[in-house]
Scaffold this active site. Structure first.
Site, PDB file in Angstrom:
ATOM      1  N   LEU A 129      17.655  70.694  23.937  1.00  0.00           N
ATOM      2  CA  LEU A 129      18.620  70.732  22.849  1.00  0.00           C
ATOM      3  C   LEU A 129      17.824  70.747  21.553  1.00  0.00           C
ATOM      4  CD1 LEU A 129      21.251  68.038  23.959  1.00  0.00           C
ATOM      5  CD2 LEU A 129      21.454  70.523  24.170  1.00  0.00           C
ATOM      6  N   ASP A 130      18.260  71.559  20.585  1.00  0.00           N
ATOM      7  CA  ASP A 130      17.590  71.569  19.289  1.00  0.00           C
ATOM      8  C   ASP A 130      17.665  70.185  18.654  1.00  0.00           C
ATOM      9  OD1 ASP A 130      16.926  74.228  19.506  1.00  0.00           O
ATOM     10  OD2 ASP A 130      18.688  74.936  18.424  1.00  0.00           O
ATOM     11  N   ALA A 131      16.743  69.926  17.733  1.00  0.00           N
ATOM     12  CA  ALA A 131      16.655  68.594  17.131  1.00  0.00           C
ATOM     13  C   ALA A 131      17.975  68.156  16.512  1.00  0.00           C
ATOM     14  CB  ALA A 131      15.543  68.563  16.090  1.00  0.00           C
TER      15      ALA A 131
END
Length: 285
Positions: A129-131
């Protein structure tokens, strides 16, 4: 030790692996960790080389990760795998630029085993998952589970659903797209050259005055709060958003080792719940 060479035409991961005499999987890990550059810039593994570019590769992986950081919620766990909740603002795994307080650090500090097959910087990590995205993330605790989960993900046998607040009004309540997908930086895009075939879609959950809440697997409208791709500005400020309104809320799969169903859900975190409340009370056109 950094190796430098002149590229031949082809995909970055294929060309670089052949030049460095390593496996493609090892090169893909190096690319994901930011240890491969093309003319001084990191590029995705499917990046198309024309030939003549300067490729630099650092194949020396960093030392062992030191566990630490705050614990995270666990929605499912057994000896083979776990489903955990990644907070917004936390990277999934270390990179060459960010070595501390990632989700991997936190899971190791909690005593959750992570499969070594993922590599020194990505143990147990089968997807990311992106930050700025919060929610459910699947990790492998054993190498057997790691291999099986990677295969399932490639075959789209793991159902991951997201809640997103998008700007504007989608034309349809349900929409499905079948197109090859690839990654460009932090964005998933249609990539007819190096992308993976995928069927993606969304369902409208709630239509609001200026925004729409959707349950999605992919989306063609800017996500509110994601300033990089058209979702920032007045809408995000009005809702008090400082990150993309994107939350991985549901995950379903058939356990790769036991054959039983595995289901996990995670509600919207407080910052997104508050933003949704503000969106519901905002009646301006």
């Amino acid at each position: 030790m950094v190796e430098r060479f002149t590229a031949t035409p082809g995909r970055l991961d294929v060309v670089a692996a052949a030049a460095a005499a390593v496996t493609r999987a090892e090169m893909q890990r190096a690319i994901a960790d930011g240890r491969v550059t093309v003319d001084g810039r990191p590029r995705p593994r499917s990046f198309a080389l024309h030939g003549g570019e300067t490729i630099e590769i650092d194949l020396a992986e960093p030392g062992a990760i030191v566990p630490g950081g705050d614990p995270v919620a666990v929605r499912y766990r057994d000896e083979a795998l776990a489903i955990v909740v990644k907070p917004a603002g936390v990277l999934t795994h270390p990179t060459t630029a960010h070595r501390d307080d990632t989700l991997v650090h936190r899971l190791l500090a909690m005593g959750i085993p992570l499969a070594p097959a993922g590599g020194a910087m990505r143990p147990g990590i089968v997807h990311r998952l992106d930050a700025g995205t919060s929610g459910l993330l699947l990790v492998a605790s054993t190498d057997d589970a790691y291999a099986a989960l990677q295969t399932m993900l490639r075959r789209h046998e793991v159902e991951r659903r997201y809640l997103a607040l998008v700007r504007g009004t989608p034309a349809h309540d349900d929409f499905r797209v079948e197109a090859p997908l690839g990654r460009r930086a932090a964005k998933i895009v249609v990539d007819r050259v190096g992308g993976r075939e995928a069927a993606t879609g969304f369902t409208v959950s709630e239509r609001l005055a200026r925004t729409t809440l959707i349950d999605l697997q992919a989306v063609g409208h800017p996500i509110v709060g994601d300033a990089r791709y058209g979702g920032g500005g007045d809408d995000a400020r009005r809702l008090g958003l400082h990150r993309p309104f994107l939350h991985a809320w549901q995950l379903d799969l058939i356990h790769p080792l036991t054959g039983g169903p595995v289901h996990a859900e995670d509600p919207l975190p407080p910052d997104l719940s508050e933003a949704l409340h503000r969106a519901r009370t905002d009646q301006r056109p």
